[in-house]
Write a protein that holds these residues in place. Structure first.
Motif, PDB file in Angstrom:
ATOM      1  N   GLU A  89      56.208 -11.152  50.595  1.00 32.50           N
ATOM      2  CA  GLU A  89      54.782 -11.173  51.280  1.00 32.50           C
ATOM      3  C   GLU A  89      54.048 -12.004  50.464  1.00 32.50           C
ATOM      4  O   GLU A  89      53.196 -12.875  51.202  1.00 32.50           O
ATOM      5  CB  GLU A  89      54.128  -9.843  50.962  1.00 32.50           C
ATOM      6  CG  GLU A  89      54.159  -8.750  52.029  1.00 32.50           C
ATOM      7  CD  GLU A  89      53.538  -7.542  51.701  1.00 32.50           C
ATOM      8  OE1 GLU A  89      52.678  -7.065  52.721  1.00 32.50           O
ATOM      9  OE2 GLU A  89      53.311  -7.092  50.545  1.00 32.50           O
ATOM     10  N   THR A  90      54.173 -12.335  49.196  1.00 29.01           N
ATOM     11  CA  THR A  90      53.315 -13.370  48.582  1.00 29.01           C
ATOM     12  C   THR A  90      53.878 -14.590  48.862  1.00 29.01           C
ATOM     13  O   THR A  90      53.013 -15.568  49.159  1.00 29.01           O
ATOM     14  CB  THR A  90      53.706 -13.311  47.148  1.00 29.01           C
ATOM     15  OG1 THR A  90      53.442 -12.055  46.403  1.00 29.01           O
ATOM     16  CG2 THR A  90      53.024 -14.114  46.216  1.00 29.01           C
ATOM     17  N   ALA A  93      47.190  -7.965  50.372  1.00 32.25           N
ATOM     18  CA  ALA A  93      48.151  -8.696  51.326  1.00 32.25           C
ATOM     19  C   ALA A  93      47.499  -8.639  52.778  1.00 32.25           C
ATOM     20  O   ALA A  93      47.289  -9.649  53.356  1.00 32.25           O
ATOM     21  CB  ALA A  93      49.578  -8.118  51.345  1.00 32.25           C
ATOM     22  N   VAL A  96      52.387 -18.140  40.462  1.00 34.06           N
ATOM     23  CA  VAL A  96      52.019 -17.053  41.313  1.00 34.06           C
ATOM     24  C   VAL A  96      53.195 -16.285  42.055  1.00 34.06           C
ATOM     25  O   VAL A  96      53.642 -15.188  42.175  1.00 34.06           O
ATOM     26  CB  VAL A  96      50.718 -17.259  42.402  1.00 34.06           C
ATOM     27  CG1 VAL A  96      50.544 -16.029  43.231  1.00 34.06           C
ATOM     28  CG2 VAL A  96      49.607 -17.920  41.799  1.00 34.06           C
ATOM     29  N   LEU A  97      54.121 -17.029  42.417  1.00 34.67           N
ATOM     30  CA  LEU A  97      55.265 -16.873  43.368  1.00 34.67           C
ATOM     31  C   LEU A  97      56.255 -16.335  42.113  1.00 34.67           C
ATOM     32  O   LEU A  97      57.068 -15.378  42.212  1.00 34.67           O
ATOM     33  CB  LEU A  97      55.799 -17.817  43.892  1.00 34.67           C
ATOM     34  CG  LEU A  97      56.959 -17.380  45.119  1.00 34.67           C
ATOM     35  CD1 LEU A  97      56.553 -16.224  46.008  1.00 34.67           C
ATOM     36  CD2 LEU A  97      57.522 -18.841  45.964  1.00 34.67           C
ATOM     37  N   ARG A 103      57.577 -10.077  46.654  1.00 30.42           N
ATOM     38  CA  ARG A 103      57.588 -11.298  46.403  1.00 30.42           C
ATOM     39  C   ARG A 103      57.482 -12.112  47.801  1.00 30.42           C
ATOM     40  O   ARG A 103      56.790 -13.043  48.128  1.00 30.42           O
ATOM     41  CB  ARG A 103      59.182 -11.907  45.820  1.00 30.42           C
ATOM     42  CG  ARG A 103      59.171 -13.292  45.615  1.00 30.42           C
ATOM     43  CD  ARG A 103      60.544 -13.855  45.519  1.00 30.42           C
ATOM     44  NE  ARG A 103      60.715 -15.188  45.432  1.00 30.42           N
ATOM     45  CZ  ARG A 103      60.819 -15.786  46.738  1.00 30.42           C
ATOM     46  NH1 ARG A 103      60.561 -15.153  47.970  1.00 30.42           N
ATOM     47  NH2 ARG A 103      60.842 -17.166  46.790  1.00 30.42           N
ATOM     48  N   GLU A 128      44.808 -16.696  43.487  1.00 31.21           N
ATOM     49  CA  GLU A 128      44.973 -15.462  42.756  1.00 31.21           C
ATOM     50  C   GLU A 128      43.954 -15.433  41.708  1.00 31.21           C
ATOM     51  O   GLU A 128      44.121 -16.214  40.763  1.00 31.21           O
ATOM     52  CB  GLU A 128      46.254 -15.077  42.178  1.00 31.21           C
ATOM     53  CG  GLU A 128      46.679 -13.859  41.931  1.00 31.21           C
ATOM     54  CD  GLU A 128      48.052 -13.468  41.443  1.00 31.21           C
ATOM     55  OE1 GLU A 128      48.684 -12.519  42.015  1.00 31.21           O
ATOM     56  OE2 GLU A 128      48.424 -14.117  40.644  1.00 31.21           O
ATOM     57  N   ALA A 166      55.404 -12.924  41.241  1.00 37.22           N
ATOM     58  CA  ALA A 166      55.534 -11.995  42.124  1.00 37.22           C
ATOM     59  C   ALA A 166      56.964 -11.442  41.994  1.00 37.22           C
ATOM     60  O   ALA A 166      57.379 -10.529  42.203  1.00 37.22           O
ATOM     61  CB  ALA A 166      55.104 -12.573  43.334  1.00 37.22           C
ATOM     62  N   LYS A 223      44.313 -10.028  41.983  1.00 37.24           N
ATOM     63  CA  LYS A 223      45.570 -10.086  41.519  1.00 37.24           C
ATOM     64  C   LYS A 223      45.988  -8.533  41.877  1.00 37.24           C
ATOM     65  O   LYS A 223      45.431  -7.613  41.518  1.00 37.24           O
ATOM     66  CB  LYS A 223      45.941 -10.336  40.153  1.00 37.24           C
ATOM     67  CG  LYS A 223      44.907 -10.032  38.835  1.00 37.24           C
ATOM     68  CD  LYS A 223      44.360  -8.616  38.912  1.00 37.24           C
ATOM     69  CE  LYS A 223      44.824  -7.684  38.009  1.00 37.24           C
ATOM     70  NZ  LYS A 223      44.149  -6.722  37.840  1.00 37.24           N
ATOM     71  N   PRO A 224      47.373  -8.248  42.240  1.00 34.96           N
ATOM     72  CA  PRO A 224      48.283  -9.362  42.828  1.00 34.96           C
ATOM     73  C   PRO A 224      48.030  -9.671  44.055  1.00 34.96           C
ATOM     74  O   PRO A 224      47.673  -8.814  44.847  1.00 34.96           O
ATOM     75  CB  PRO A 224      49.628  -8.720  42.697  1.00 34.96           C
ATOM     76  CG  PRO A 224      49.338  -7.245  42.697  1.00 34.96           C
ATOM     77  CD  PRO A 224      48.005  -6.991  42.167  1.00 34.96           C
ATOM     78  N   LEU A 225      48.422 -11.167  44.547  1.00 33.36           N
ATOM     79  CA  LEU A 225      48.155 -11.359  45.973  1.00 33.36           C
ATOM     80  C   LEU A 225      48.747 -10.366  46.807  1.00 33.36           C
ATOM     81  O   LEU A 225      48.264 -10.023  48.139  1.00 33.36           O
ATOM     82  CB  LEU A 225      48.624 -12.633  46.366  1.00 33.36           C
ATOM     83  CG  LEU A 225      48.009 -13.834  46.086  1.00 33.36           C
ATOM     84  CD1 LEU A 225      48.763 -15.114  46.489  1.00 33.36           C
ATOM     85  CD2 LEU A 225      46.420 -13.901  46.499  1.00 33.36           C
ATOM     86  N   ALA A 226      50.038  -9.833  46.451  1.00 31.32           N
ATOM     87  CA  ALA A 226      50.611  -9.015  47.246  1.00 31.32           C
ATOM     88  C   ALA A 226      51.765  -8.107  46.375  1.00 31.32           C
ATOM     89  O   ALA A 226      51.994  -8.580  45.227  1.00 31.32           O
ATOM     90  CB  ALA A 226      51.564  -9.747  48.395  1.00 31.32           C
TER      91      ALA A 226
END
Ligand code: NAP
Length: 323
Positions: A104-105, A79, A303-304, A102, A121, A307, A96-99
């Motif tokens: 932060e993503t 992140a 992606v969201l 949820r 991602e 998350a 992965k994971p972007l963050a």
């Protein structure tokens, strides 16, 4: 169109083994630099690809000859460096994971959107068309009414010093391998999935989860039973179970480029193998990143949702200790 000038942040093992060869093989990418905390390490990897070595990740973000960065850092650092890269005006392909939350993503996806930058991602398996073919077969009624979905991604234990066993670096099985069955369930059953319960297995040696399981369901009661682990025999598989049969995809998440997929359809004691063409999901993921940069493609909504589900699994899991 000139190739996308890409820098890699960190000399990660996965970058060396899979991503750098795929970047080098892609005509639309020009490897511009490798950045590392250790300049000599950057130099030796950069030399292998005939690109520049940079000391420190910030050097890559400040470099005008870099259009995009690939971020294969430990999960807990994603992140921060994704944000820094977007603020520096770079397109981002991040591991992965972007963050790990949820919120932060969502913030990172918003930042990319408002800056007009691609943020992708690097989950590779959805780029293999065997999954779309499997879902089409299910939607065509080949196994009757879908009843439940089972997915597992488990890998053998790694050396004790591995980043995955470090809580301070965002280690743990859920963030590392749990992402895959969760993403597969979203792909198979749609965005309305909710978490009914979960288990996190903690090893007394490490302050992270080394395995776990989750039960999810759709509003109409189709369930997803998911398993993931970092200290297990290798498994990479999912099955759709229906009222009249089942369909299994194996290997599901990391098929080699030359693997000929064979979807296994079982109905009334009869087994049919549906053979498909081999595909290189790494090359396809790299091409998709270039397309996202060039076409201004919006980030994948999965992606969201992924998350949100990972966060729900992490917060609701019953914790069990493995001696
Ligand atoms: N998409 C996929 O299929 C897939 C598959 C495997 C792994 N991955 C992801 O790739 C990432 C890297 O995994 P890996 O197995 O390649 O790990 P790794 O070899 O340990 O690489 C991590 C890199 O992060 C950098 N780093 C920065 N701060 C660090 C710190 N405090 N401690 C350790 N390393 C630090 C290091 O680069 P420098 O020292 O050179 O700066 C190191 O080489 C992870 O996010 C993992 O989830 C993705």
């Amino acid at each position: 169109m000139p190739p996308l000038r890409l820098a890699v942040l960190g000399c990660a093992d996965f970058a060396r083994r899979r991503m750098l060869p795929a970047f080098a093989a892609c005509d639309d990418i020009a490897l511009s630099a490798v950045a590392s905390r250790d300049h000599a390490r950057a130099r030796s990897l950069a030399d292998a690809y005939g690109c520049r070595a940079l000391h420190g990740y910030t050097a890559a973000l400040e470099d005008d000859d870099v259009d995009a960065v690939y971020i294969p850092l430990p999960a807990g650092l994603h992140a921060h460096w994704v944000r820094e890269a977007l603020l520096a005006g770079k397109h981002v392909l991040a591991e992965k994971p972007l963050a790990t939350t949820r919120a932060e993503t969502a913030d990172l996806l918003d930042l990319a959107r408002t800056r007009g930058l691609a943020l992708v991602e690097n989950v590779l398996f959805p780029h293999h068309s065997q999954h779309a073919r499997a879902r089409e077969l299910v939607e065509a009624g080949t196994i009757g009414e879908p009843r439940f979905f089972q997915a597992a991604f488990t890998v053998p234990r790694r050396p004790d010093t591995d980043i995955r066993y470090r809580a301070d670096l965002g280690g743990g099985a859920l963030w590392d391998v749990g992402v895959y069955p969760v993403r597969a369930a979203l792909f198979a059953l749609g965005e309305d999935l909710r978490v009914a319960g979960a288990v996190a297995v903690r090893d007394t040696e490490w302050d992270v989860d080394t395995g776990g399981a989750a039960l999810l369901h759709t509003p109409s009661g189709v369930s997803a039973q998911l398993a993931f682990g970092l200290d297990d025999a290798y498994r990479s598989v999912y099955t759709y179970a229906g009222s009249r049969g089942r369909l299994t995809v194996e290997p599901a998440f990391t098929p080699p480029a030359d693997h000929i997929p064979s979807l296994r359809l079982e109905r009334g004691g009869e087994i049919t193998e549906v053979r498909l063409a081999a595909e290189d999901q790494v090359a396809r993921a790299v091409a998709a990143f270039v397309a996202a940069v060039r076409g201004g493609v919006a980030p994948d909504v999965a992606v969201l949702r992924q998350a949100a589900l990972l966060e729900a699994i992490a917060t609701r899991a019953a914790v069990a200790a493995r001696p």
